[in-house]
Design an enzyme around this catalytic site. Sequence first.
Site, PDB file in Angstrom:
ATOM      1  N   SER A  85      57.449 -33.494  48.897  1.00 30.36           N
ATOM      2  CA  SER A  85      58.627 -32.738  48.481  1.00 30.36           C
ATOM      3  C   SER A  85      59.845 -33.611  48.800  1.00 30.36           C
ATOM      4  O   SER A  85      59.861 -34.785  48.428  1.00 30.36           O
ATOM      5  CB  SER A  85      58.648 -31.386  49.201  1.00 30.36           C
ATOM      6  OG  SER A  85      59.795 -30.646  48.903  1.00 30.36           O
ATOM      7  N   ASP A 110      54.084 -25.677  51.815  1.00 31.71           N
ATOM      8  CA  ASP A 110      53.156 -25.733  50.700  1.00 31.71           C
ATOM      9  C   ASP A 110      51.988 -26.645  51.071  1.00 31.71           C
ATOM     10  O   ASP A 110      52.187 -27.775  51.512  1.00 31.71           O
ATOM     11  CB  ASP A 110      53.874 -26.265  49.452  1.00 31.71           C
ATOM     12  CG  ASP A 110      53.085 -26.035  48.173  1.00 31.71           C
ATOM     13  OD1 ASP A 110      52.086 -25.306  48.229  1.00 31.71           O
ATOM     14  OD2 ASP A 110      53.468 -26.583  47.124  1.00 31.71           O
ATOM     15  N   HIS A 158      57.172 -32.042  44.384  1.00 31.34           N
ATOM     16  CA  HIS A 158      58.166 -31.030  44.035  1.00 31.34           C
ATOM     17  C   HIS A 158      59.413 -31.752  43.519  1.00 31.34           C
ATOM     18  O   HIS A 158      60.047 -32.524  44.256  1.00 31.34           O
ATOM     19  CB  HIS A 158      58.563 -30.206  45.268  1.00 31.34           C
ATOM     20  CG  HIS A 158      57.460 -29.351  45.808  1.00 31.34           C
ATOM     21  ND1 HIS A 158      57.495 -28.796  47.064  1.00 31.34           N
ATOM     22  CD2 HIS A 158      56.294 -28.935  45.260  1.00 31.34           C
ATOM     23  CE1 HIS A 158      56.414 -28.089  47.270  1.00 31.34           C
ATOM     24  NE2 HIS A 158      55.659 -28.161  46.187  1.00 31.34           N
TER      25      HIS A 158
END
EC number: 3.1.1.61
Length: 339
Positions: free
Chosen positions: A159, A279, A186
Amino acid sequence: MTEKSAARIAVIADTSLQRHVLQQALSGSGYQVVLNSDPARLDEEALGACETDLWLVDLAQSEDSPLVDSLLERVTAPVLFGEGHAPERHSENYPRWERRLFGKLKKLVGDPSQAVGPSLAALLAEAQRPTRLELPHSLAATPLAAGAPARQVWLLAASLGGPAAVKAFLDALPGGLPVGFVYAQHIDPSFEAALPQAVGRHSQWHVTAARHGEPIRCGEVVVAPISRELGFSDERLMQVAERGWPEPYSPSIDQMMLNLAQHFGAQCGVISFSGMGSDGSAAAAYVRRQGGAIWTQRGDSCVCPSMPDSLREGGYSSFSGDPRELATALVSQLAEQCT
């Protein structure tokens, strides 16, 4: 396209534990917490003076209170009533609670975990070529057939801060390794096209988009689509679905881990790089049960350590290191497997 500043969140919760958990969860996912208060300590003047993009109200007692009534009447920013008592951070219920909360926040004020696109420009401008690890003799002695389907596939999950970390990892890896990668990052969809060149330009790895109906091949890094879920057939061929990823993350690292472990089992692994939120934590136990390994980027080398930290704190990570140390460990493991 310029990077937006993180959304400002004002928290009102009537237990100190709930305020602490919300502070950690919101800050770890990139939101700015501009107020975090017990309602008993607030008055109408404080409500009016707070500059926020969203009010998050999470009360153990009845929500029917003069403060809430005043809040609904006076403020112009949206008001979100929370998901109730937060589970322990390392419990199996925590990721579900967090997903529900951030799914709502994403729709109301955006997703800061995807605001990594502008950093790609720096990677594209980077001129220095890294020092690459040597291919071990045991692997060099058994050269791969060009484009051979990879029997072993690792997921690179990231991310905020991910592109630079993944690039450093790939830059260090020699070519000729009997492994392929899936890279789930992400990122805002508008930067998706620039991602392969940004992370792969100095490496010996071919960074490419997913191809429906084809295998992941040795020597390549397949970038998971942002808007469509990537899975696999029984023959381990990539399947790009018409449906999107489960909310709130795109791509969903949890779902990508489940899809990979279901079809590759002990022949898969996960490396969690720098990133916000947690996540990947919900699927980690399944990956381990299937025999897959989970490694994490060491916190002091991350732009944001929340994502790898959640895996370490949950007891799922069997090895941690900076990107080059992770590359070194993978080369050594593949060489041992070959001998």
